[in-house]
Design a protein around this motif. Structure first.
Motif, PDB file in Angstrom:
ATOM      1  N   SER A   1      -6.250   4.039   8.824  1.00  0.00           N
ATOM      2  CA  SER A   1      -5.492   4.902   7.914  1.00  0.00           C
ATOM      3  C   SER A   1      -4.596   4.330   6.921  1.00  0.00           C
ATOM      4  O   SER A   1      -4.712   4.762   5.768  1.00  0.00           O
ATOM      5  CB  SER A   1      -4.663   6.231   8.738  1.00  0.00           C
ATOM      6  OG  SER A   1      -3.716   5.266   9.585  1.00  0.00           O
ATOM      7  N   THR A   2      -4.168   2.917   7.452  1.00  0.00           N
ATOM      8  CA  THR A   2      -3.345   2.282   6.530  1.00  0.00           C
ATOM      9  C   THR A   2      -3.875   0.783   7.054  1.00  0.00           C
ATOM     10  O   THR A   2      -2.927  -0.054   7.674  1.00  0.00           O
ATOM     11  CB  THR A   2      -1.876   2.306   6.709  1.00  0.00           C
ATOM     12  OG1 THR A   2      -1.553   3.917   6.830  1.00  0.00           O
ATOM     13  CG2 THR A   2      -1.052   1.625   5.759  1.00  0.00           C
ATOM     14  N   PRO A   3      -4.597   0.284   6.283  1.00  0.00           N
ATOM     15  CA  PRO A   3      -5.451  -1.021   6.478  1.00  0.00           C
ATOM     16  C   PRO A   3      -4.227  -2.196   6.183  1.00  0.00           C
ATOM     17  O   PRO A   3      -4.211  -2.979   6.979  1.00  0.00           O
ATOM     18  CB  PRO A   3      -6.490  -1.072   5.461  1.00  0.00           C
ATOM     19  CG  PRO A   3      -7.063   0.210   5.264  1.00  0.00           C
ATOM     20  CD  PRO A   3      -5.603   0.952   5.204  1.00  0.00           C
ATOM     21  N   VAL A   4      -3.419  -2.026   5.308  1.00  0.00           N
ATOM     22  CA  VAL A   4      -2.206  -2.930   4.931  1.00  0.00           C
ATOM     23  C   VAL A   4      -1.202  -2.124   4.589  1.00  0.00           C
ATOM     24  O   VAL A   4      -1.085  -1.022   3.998  1.00  0.00           O
ATOM     25  CB  VAL A   4      -2.728  -3.548   3.624  1.00  0.00           C
ATOM     26  CG1 VAL A   4      -1.463  -4.665   2.965  1.00  0.00           C
ATOM     27  CG2 VAL A   4      -3.918  -4.540   3.846  1.00  0.00           C
ATOM     28  N   SER A   5      -0.263  -2.431   5.242  1.00  0.00           N
ATOM     29  CA  SER A   5       1.138  -1.831   5.049  1.00  0.00           C
ATOM     30  C   SER A   5       1.603  -1.368   3.630  1.00  0.00           C
ATOM     31  O   SER A   5       1.681  -2.402   2.962  1.00  0.00           O
ATOM     32  CB  SER A   5       2.374  -2.683   5.785  1.00  0.00           C
ATOM     33  OG  SER A   5       3.613  -2.000   5.928  1.00  0.00           O
ATOM     34  N   GLY A   6       2.108  -0.219   3.500  1.00  0.00           N
ATOM     35  CA  GLY A   6       2.304   0.147   2.260  1.00  0.00           C
ATOM     36  C   GLY A   6       1.105   0.902   1.492  1.00  0.00           C
ATOM     37  O   GLY A   6       1.379   1.218   0.356  1.00  0.00           O
ATOM     38  N   TYR A   7      -0.044   0.426   1.800  1.00  0.00           N
ATOM     39  CA  TYR A   7      -1.127   1.119   0.960  1.00  0.00           C
ATOM     40  C   TYR A   7      -1.887   1.844   1.879  1.00  0.00           C
ATOM     41  O   TYR A   7      -2.970   1.243   2.596  1.00  0.00           O
ATOM     42  CB  TYR A   7      -1.952  -0.060   0.500  1.00  0.00           C
ATOM     43  CG  TYR A   7      -1.120  -1.128  -0.482  1.00  0.00           C
ATOM     44  CD1 TYR A   7      -1.179  -0.852  -1.767  1.00  0.00           C
ATOM     45  CD2 TYR A   7      -0.449  -2.236  -0.083  1.00  0.00           C
ATOM     46  CE1 TYR A   7      -0.108  -1.507  -2.523  1.00  0.00           C
ATOM     47  CE2 TYR A   7       0.369  -2.823  -1.041  1.00  0.00           C
ATOM     48  CZ  TYR A   7       0.411  -2.574  -2.070  1.00  0.00           C
ATOM     49  OH  TYR A   7       1.135  -3.379  -2.932  1.00  0.00           O
ATOM     50  N   PRO A   8      -1.857   3.103   2.220  1.00  0.00           N
ATOM     51  CA  PRO A   8      -2.855   3.966   2.723  1.00  0.00           C
ATOM     52  C   PRO A   8      -4.059   4.385   2.300  1.00  0.00           C
ATOM     53  O   PRO A   8      -4.481   3.780   1.038  1.00  0.00           O
ATOM     54  CB  PRO A   8      -2.069   5.428   2.950  1.00  0.00           C
ATOM     55  CG  PRO A   8      -1.281   5.249   1.685  1.00  0.00           C
ATOM     56  CD  PRO A   8      -0.842   3.897   1.001  1.00  0.00           C
ATOM     57  N   SER A   9      -5.050   4.444   3.273  1.00  0.00           N
ATOM     58  CA  SER A   9      -6.425   4.628   2.602  1.00  0.00           C
ATOM     59  C   SER A   9      -6.568   6.103   2.148  1.00  0.00           C
ATOM     60  O   SER A   9      -6.764   7.044   2.846  1.00  0.00           O
ATOM     61  CB  SER A   9      -7.636   4.771   3.956  1.00  0.00           C
ATOM     62  OG  SER A   9      -7.579   3.460   4.480  1.00  0.00           O
ATOM     63  N   SER A  10      -6.250   6.188   0.800  1.00  0.00           N
ATOM     64  CA  SER A  10      -6.090   7.163  -0.174  1.00  0.00           C
ATOM     65  C   SER A  10      -6.308   7.071  -1.399  1.00  0.00           C
ATOM     66  O   SER A  10      -6.477   5.701  -2.021  1.00  0.00           O
ATOM     67  CB  SER A  10      -4.796   7.894   0.085  1.00  0.00           C
ATOM     68  OG  SER A  10      -3.670   6.862  -0.436  1.00  0.00           O
ATOM     69  N   TYR A  11      -6.511   7.650  -2.622  1.00  0.00           N
ATOM     70  CA  TYR A  11      -6.709   7.512  -3.628  1.00  0.00           C
ATOM     71  C   TYR A  11      -5.507   6.675  -4.357  1.00  0.00           C
ATOM     72  O   TYR A  11      -5.877   6.111  -5.094  1.00  0.00           O
ATOM     73  CB  TYR A  11      -6.581   9.066  -4.585  1.00  0.00           C
ATOM     74  CG  TYR A  11      -8.003   9.725  -4.333  1.00  0.00           C
ATOM     75  CD1 TYR A  11      -9.203   9.265  -4.194  1.00  0.00           C
ATOM     76  CD2 TYR A  11      -8.083  11.349  -4.040  1.00  0.00           C
ATOM     77  CE1 TYR A  11     -10.326  10.280  -4.027  1.00  0.00           C
ATOM     78  CE2 TYR A  11      -9.045  12.090  -3.801  1.00  0.00           C
ATOM     79  CZ  TYR A  11     -10.173  11.385  -3.672  1.00  0.00           C
ATOM     80  OH  TYR A  11     -11.404  12.115  -3.402  1.00  0.00           O
ATOM     81  N   THR A  12      -4.308   7.391  -3.916  1.00  0.00           N
ATOM     82  CA  THR A  12      -3.282   6.348  -4.244  1.00  0.00           C
ATOM     83  C   THR A  12      -3.283   4.964  -3.706  1.00  0.00           C
ATOM     84  O   THR A  12      -2.771   3.872  -4.562  1.00  0.00           O
ATOM     85  CB  THR A  12      -1.881   7.147  -4.044  1.00  0.00           C
ATOM     86  OG1 THR A  12      -1.780   8.370  -4.554  1.00  0.00           O
ATOM     87  CG2 THR A  12      -0.543   6.445  -4.285  1.00  0.00           C
ATOM     88  N   GLY A  13      -3.321   4.723  -2.442  1.00  0.00           N
ATOM     89  CA  GLY A  13      -3.347   3.624  -1.864  1.00  0.00           C
ATOM     90  C   GLY A  13      -4.363   2.647  -2.566  1.00  0.00           C
ATOM     91  O   GLY A  13      -4.135   1.490  -2.976  1.00  0.00           O
ATOM     92  N   GLN A  14      -5.533   3.164  -2.788  1.00  0.00           N
ATOM     93  CA  GLN A  14      -6.822   2.311  -3.571  1.00  0.00           C
ATOM     94  C   GLN A  14      -6.276   2.047  -4.817  1.00  0.00           C
ATOM     95  O   GLN A  14      -6.441   0.854  -5.362  1.00  0.00           O
ATOM     96  CB  GLN A  14      -8.028   3.495  -3.710  1.00  0.00           C
ATOM     97  CG  GLN A  14      -9.193   2.548  -3.985  1.00  0.00           C
ATOM     98  CD  GLN A  14     -10.331   3.276  -3.952  1.00  0.00           C
ATOM     99  OE1 GLN A  14     -10.473   4.382  -5.043  1.00  0.00           O
ATOM    100  NE2 GLN A  14     -11.601   3.066  -3.600  1.00  0.00           N
ATOM    101  N   SER A  15      -5.796   2.937  -5.722  1.00  0.00           N
ATOM    102  CA  SER A  15      -5.333   2.376  -7.053  1.00  0.00           C
ATOM    103  C   SER A  15      -4.002   1.645  -6.992  1.00  0.00           C
ATOM    104  O   SER A  15      -4.048   0.570  -7.821  1.00  0.00           O
ATOM    105  CB  SER A  15      -4.689   3.698  -7.624  1.00  0.00           C
ATOM    106  OG  SER A  15      -5.921   4.610  -8.096  1.00  0.00           O
TER     107      SER A  15
END
Length: 371
Positions: free
Chosen positions: A288-302
């Motif tokens: 769900s969060t492969p790297v801290s601060g960057y969730p697996s989401s549209y926002t995290g991907q961008s």
């Protein structure tokens, strides 16, 4: 067979912003910052029914969606004789011609195999397995020249060519393995010669995985430079959940650009827009969060894409060449799985494409196109 430098190799060895298709225009081909997408899987996806849409559901050719979004390069891998008949010269020429028509530059990625190559596997094409080393070196030249000849005949000379893919462990094992550096260098020289002889304006890139691993990059590029291997650009794969911190990537790219005086590219990267999968085949990255601060989401991907691009842009002296998203169009399409020898294999990557589970562009595509 013509060869530019291989005759002296023995001596060298010793020494859119738009969100719909309506009012957008294609990106213009350019050599400025590369906003790139690897679309190697696209031809097979389309043949098996894959479709691509804007956020409002409007369907369009995926290449034009990319171009209208601001993507200005495509990357295309080429295999020698794959079991499924895809990622050969035929598809590379066809996709490259479409990309050129949409105003984009082309990077061709030679794997010199019938299958995936990466740090853990570099298998020879089946047709080359019985060749002696001299004949193997000639096969590298001839295959490279043949593909470039097809591209040139179609009016699509690529702007750049990768001689080998993720060369951490060398290529064409065992002959060009990492512990046979003299032979590896000769194989790379042969591929580079084919590029320069048949497409004199095309740049040669050498590419490693583990973009944050500076000791690896120094070892490889020092070894190849010392053995006379010519190259014009340095490519790195950087997957943030596997390859270390952004600061490590920054340090390595800065050092590579300074040490060798060449432009550097993150030529493969990706990040999930969703932790799930669409085809029932487990994905390689499902946290769900492969790297801290960057969730697996549209926002995290961008946001991850923006962070990686900022690293490349901050390489001193304008030597940060660009960023390529790996397999932007590899959505979950039955029949277009990862294994060319198994028609029933699935796609372990569809949650990292730039088209979502409803076949629509993710916000990261606009991010890529406006870097």
């Amino acid at each position: 067979m013509k060869r530019r430098t291989a005759l002296t190799a023995a001596g060298a060895i010793g020494a859119a912003a738009a969100v719909t298709g309506a009012a957008a225009t294609p990106a213009q081909a350019q050599t400025a910052f590369a906003r790139g997408a690897d679309i190697s899987s696209l031809a097979k996806s389309e043949d098996y029914g894959g479709v691509y849409m804007w956020t409002d559901g409007w369907r369009e050719d995926a290449i034009w969606i990319l171009s209208k979004s601001g993507v200005n390069w495509v990357r295309l891998k080429v295999w020698v004789d794959p079991a499924d008949g895809y990622n050969t010269k035929t598809q590379v020429v066809e996709l490259a011609a479409r990309a050129k028509a949409a105003g984009m530059n082309v990077l061709v990625d030679f794997h010199y195999s019938d299958f995936w190559t990466d740090p853990g596997k570099q298998a020879k094409p089946a047709a080359w397995t019985g060749l002696g080393f001299s004949a193997l070196r000639d096969a590298v030249y001839d295959h490279t020249a043949d593909v470039l000849g097809g591209l040139k005949a179609a009016g699509v000379t690529p702007a750049m060519v990768q001689v080998g893919n993720e060369l951490n462990g060398g290529m064409l094992w065992p002959d060009g393995r990492y512990d046979r550096l003299d032979q590896l260098a000769q194989l790379l020289i042969s591929g580079a010669d084919a590029v320069y002889d048949n497409a004199s304006s095309t740049k040669v890139m050498l590419h490693l995985a583990e973009g944050g691993n500076n000791s690896l990059f120094r070892w490889f590029f020092d070894a190849m430079k010392g053995r006379g291997v010519p190259f014009d650009a340095i490519g790195a794969s950087y997957y943030p959940y596997w390859h270390g911190s952004l600061s490590g990537l920054q340090s390595n790219l800065n050092d590579m650009a300074s040490r060798y005086g060449k432009p550097v590219y993150v030529v493969e990267t990706a990040y999930p827009f969703n932790p799930g999968d669409r085809d029932g085949y487990a994905n390689l990255v499902s946290a769900s969060t492969p790297v801290s601060g960057y969730p697996s989401s549209y926002t995290g991907q961008s946001n991850m894409l923006t962070a990686i691009a900022n690293v490349v842009k901050n390489v001193p002296n304008g030597r940060g060449g660009g960023v390529f998203w790996w397999e932007a169009t590899w959505t979950a399409v039955d029949g277009n799985g990862w294994d060319p020898t198994d028609p029933n294999s699935g796609n372990a990557w569809e949650n990292q494409a730039l088209f979502d589970f409803a076949w629509k562009v993710t916000p990261a595509l606009k991010t890529l196109g406006t870097l």
